[in-house]
Design an enzyme around this catalytic site. Sequence first.
Site, PDB file in Angstrom:
ATOM      1  N   GLY A 175      33.029  78.428  68.648  1.00  0.00           N
ATOM      2  CA  GLY A 175      32.923  78.179  67.204  1.00  0.00           C
ATOM      3  C   GLY A 175      32.333  79.412  66.549  1.00  0.00           C
ATOM      4  O   GLY A 175      33.056  80.353  66.225  1.00  0.00           O
ATOM      5  N   SER A 176      31.000  79.440  66.425  1.00  0.00           N
ATOM      6  CA  SER A 176      30.333  80.624  65.856  1.00  0.00           C
ATOM      7  C   SER A 176      30.600  81.852  66.714  1.00  0.00           C
ATOM      8  O   SER A 176      30.788  82.955  66.197  1.00  0.00           O
ATOM      9  CB  SER A 176      28.820  80.377  65.755  1.00  0.00           C
ATOM     10  N   GLU A 231      34.296  78.599  57.888  1.00  0.00           N
ATOM     11  CA  GLU A 231      34.421  80.054  57.669  1.00  0.00           C
ATOM     12  C   GLU A 231      33.069  80.750  57.895  1.00  0.00           C
ATOM     13  O   GLU A 231      32.727  81.723  57.222  1.00  0.00           O
ATOM     14  CB  GLU A 231      35.049  80.355  56.307  1.00  0.00           C
ATOM     15  N   ASP A 268      36.446  87.625  56.167  1.00  0.00           N
ATOM     16  CA  ASP A 268      35.652  88.255  55.092  1.00  0.00           C
ATOM     17  C   ASP A 268      36.205  87.845  53.721  1.00  0.00           C
ATOM     18  O   ASP A 268      35.471  87.451  52.812  1.00  0.00           O
ATOM     19  CB  ASP A 268      35.736  89.790  55.159  1.00  0.00           C
ATOM     20  N   THR A 296      39.169  78.829  66.048  1.00  0.00           N
ATOM     21  CA  THR A 296      38.100  78.032  66.658  1.00  0.00           C
ATOM     22  C   THR A 296      38.613  77.219  67.852  1.00  0.00           C
ATOM     23  O   THR A 296      39.741  76.738  67.850  1.00  0.00           O
ATOM     24  CB  THR A 296      37.522  77.086  65.581  1.00  0.00           C
ATOM     25  N   ALA A 323      44.416  79.543  63.558  1.00  0.00           N
ATOM     26  CA  ALA A 323      43.946  78.864  64.769  1.00  0.00           C
ATOM     27  C   ALA A 323      43.058  79.804  65.575  1.00  0.00           C
ATOM     28  O   ALA A 323      43.529  80.525  66.466  1.00  0.00           O
ATOM     29  CB  ALA A 323      45.138  78.374  65.582  1.00  0.00           C
TER      30      ALA A 323
HETATM   31  N1  COS Z   1      35.876  93.523  59.789  1.00  0.00           N
HETATM   32  C1  COS Z   1      36.483  94.318  60.702  1.00  0.00           C
HETATM   33  N2  COS Z   1      36.078  94.390  62.000  1.00  0.00           N
HETATM   34  C2  COS Z   1      35.035  93.624  62.352  1.00  0.00           C
HETATM   35  C3  COS Z   1      34.367  92.774  61.453  1.00  0.00           C
HETATM   36  C4  COS Z   1      34.821  92.751  60.124  1.00  0.00           C
HETATM   37  N3  COS Z   1      34.231  91.978  59.208  1.00  0.00           N
HETATM   38  N4  COS Z   1      33.379  92.136  62.111  1.00  0.00           N
HETATM   39  C5  COS Z   1      33.415  92.580  63.379  1.00  0.00           C
HETATM   40  N5  COS Z   1      34.413  93.473  63.524  1.00  0.00           N
HETATM   41  C6  COS Z   1      34.773  94.229  64.724  1.00  0.00           C
HETATM   42  C7  COS Z   1      33.555  95.011  65.191  1.00  0.00           C
HETATM   43  O1  COS Z   1      33.473  96.263  64.541  1.00  0.00           O
HETATM   44  C8  COS Z   1      33.815  95.138  66.660  1.00  0.00           C
HETATM   45  O2  COS Z   1      34.737  96.171  66.909  1.00  0.00           O
HETATM   46  P1  COS Z   1      34.248  97.553  67.578  1.00  0.00           P
HETATM   47  O3  COS Z   1      33.739  97.151  68.943  1.00  0.00           O
HETATM   48  O4  COS Z   1      35.475  98.379  67.614  1.00  0.00           O
HETATM   49  O5  COS Z   1      33.164  98.084  66.700  1.00  0.00           O
HETATM   50  C9  COS Z   1      34.503  93.838  67.022  1.00  0.00           C
HETATM   51  O6  COS Z   1      35.073  93.334  65.801  1.00  0.00           O
HETATM   52  C10 COS Z   1      33.554  92.830  67.591  1.00  0.00           C
HETATM   53  O7  COS Z   1      32.546  92.610  66.638  1.00  0.00           O
HETATM   54  P2  COS Z   1      31.091  92.097  66.984  1.00  0.00           P
HETATM   55  O8  COS Z   1      30.566  92.873  68.170  1.00  0.00           O
HETATM   56  O9  COS Z   1      30.290  92.098  65.728  1.00  0.00           O
HETATM   57  O10 COS Z   1      31.416  90.604  67.471  1.00  0.00           O
HETATM   58  P3  COS Z   1      30.464  89.414  67.856  1.00  0.00           P
HETATM   59  O11 COS Z   1      31.043  88.732  69.012  1.00  0.00           O
HETATM   60  O12 COS Z   1      29.051  89.872  67.904  1.00  0.00           O
HETATM   61  O13 COS Z   1      30.678  88.370  66.647  1.00  0.00           O
HETATM   62  C11 COS Z   1      30.345  87.294  64.530  1.00  0.00           C
HETATM   63  C12 COS Z   1      30.477  88.608  65.335  1.00  0.00           C
HETATM   64  C13 COS Z   1      29.269  86.377  65.033  1.00  0.00           C
HETATM   65  C14 COS Z   1      29.987  87.780  63.131  1.00  0.00           C
HETATM   66  C15 COS Z   1      31.714  86.588  64.520  1.00  0.00           C
HETATM   67  O14 COS Z   1      31.989  86.030  65.785  1.00  0.00           O
HETATM   68  C16 COS Z   1      31.792  85.503  63.482  1.00  0.00           C
HETATM   69  O15 COS Z   1      32.007  85.772  62.298  1.00  0.00           O
HETATM   70  N6  COS Z   1      31.675  84.205  63.891  1.00  0.00           N
HETATM   71  C17 COS Z   1      31.916  83.100  63.032  1.00  0.00           C
HETATM   72  C18 COS Z   1      33.346  82.754  63.128  1.00  0.00           C
HETATM   73  C19 COS Z   1      33.781  81.949  61.970  1.00  0.00           C
HETATM   74  O16 COS Z   1      33.528  82.258  60.806  1.00  0.00           O
HETATM   75  N7  COS Z   1      34.498  80.889  62.258  1.00  0.00           N
HETATM   76  C20 COS Z   1      34.954  80.013  61.251  1.00  0.00           C
HETATM   77  C21 COS Z   1      36.227  79.412  61.656  1.00  0.00           C
HETATM   78  S1  COS Z   1      37.582  80.333  61.285  1.00  0.00           S
HETATM   79  S2  COS Z   1      37.977  79.783  59.450  1.00  0.00           S
END
Ligand code: COS
Length: 387
Positions: free
Chosen positions: A130-131, A364, A241, A125, A123
């Site tokens: 969302g993004s 995702e 990931d 989103t 849980a």
């Molecule tokens: N693994 C481990 N840590 C991660 C990571 C990863 N893949 N991606 C980001 N982090 C960490 C970063 O390193 C950062 O920590 P530090 O400040 O200590 O360096 C922290 O998390 C915040 O990361 P970031 O600044 O990159 O966050 P953003 O708000 O810019 O968001 C995105 C990054 C857009 C990539 C993220 O919000 C995303 O993936 N959004 C899509 C969400 C999604 O897939 N939703 C689907 C529904 S859930 S199934």
Amino acid sequence: MALDPGTLEMLLDGVRRFVENECVPLEREIAETDEVPESLIAQMRELGLFGFAIPQDYGGLGLGMEEEVLLVFELSKTSPAIRSVVGTNNGIGAQALVLAGTEAQKRRHLPRLAAGEIIGSFALTEPEAGSDAASLRTSAVQDGDGFVLNGTKRFITNGPHAGLFTVFARSEPGTPGADGISAFLVEAPRAGLTRGKPERKMGQQGAHVCDIVFENCRVDVSTLLGGIRGHGFRTAMQVIDRGRLHVAAVCVGIAERLIAEGVRYALERKQFGRAIAEFQLVQAMLADSRAEALAARSMVIETARRRDQGAPIAAEAACCKMFASEMVGRVADRVVQIFGGAGYIADYGIERFYRDVRLFRLYEGTTQIQQLVIARHMLQEGRAASA
Ligand code: COS
């Protein structure tokens, strides 16, 4: 590798036979009733499919990532709703716990997830997050020996059935963004947790999503994942990931199924006095599809191997998810084209896949989020190289 090659082949063969003999004949019924029959779910329990990615110490099969994607290729050669029944227990509904749970938390939940006794959901989103997942607003306010949750979670896969939610909530007042987020293991049903009506969707009938609403929902402090505050977002990203690689494998499996359908139909269907398979324009659509599906399969296996070796895979998983989900969209479109008018008619079962696969470019992480993740890694690497 958790399994020796012979045992792995037996498992894959069992899944192949399950899909061909039990799932494929029920695809239409599943779409029409919007339910995966209990008989199939029981067989998935027997095959160990609720826990293939859960460690053996907690009752799962403990497959490595490469073994998992090989299994997922097979399990996905049918309606994606069937894979979705076990998808969250192995994936986003369990992996935060596997990755960051305390021993007591793992012992409490993982064996029941692995056995398929409960369903796990993720849980993250929300209606306004969302993004931009780090902007989530659900709050977790500490109150004595517990936390009180308030907020709404949206599009929660398997939400209508889940007995365990990994809930991401803002626990650190005054800390915006990712650092203020913690994860909680919330068992359901419970007071203060209500489920919305299952959503009506474009495709994937039989897989269910709904809102999960928390209104003064009290949880014990022991539900804080790993007992650590402020680490929830990073855990969520690591889980996603892995989930992206899994979804890419799903796309490969469905593409391979659709290509097989396209070849079969092209050989059977006659126009202008011969099988349409003899026409080079039809062959081109089949060949492009085969090449793209092979490219996606190869990327997925390579990235899974890298993950098994402990290498970071965030950028590669995003590449796989982006390429494979776009690829299966193109393949589904071509196979509709090969079927011609029949491709648009429900009875032939192809238009259903065309609708089903559209989701993979959205959940995702949308394709655009994958692009952003890939580009961020490239720029980071570029900066490091020139520093
Ligand atoms: N693994 C481990 N840590 C991660 C990571 C990863 N893949 N991606 C980001 N982090 C960490 C970063 O390193 C950062 O920590 P530090 O400040 O200590 O360096 C922290 O998390 C915040 O990361 P970031 O600044 O990159 O966050 P953003 O708000 O810019 O968001 C995105 C990054 C857009 C990539 C993220 O919000 C995303 O993936 N959004 C899509 C969400 C999604 O897939 N939703 C689907 C529904 S859930 S199934």
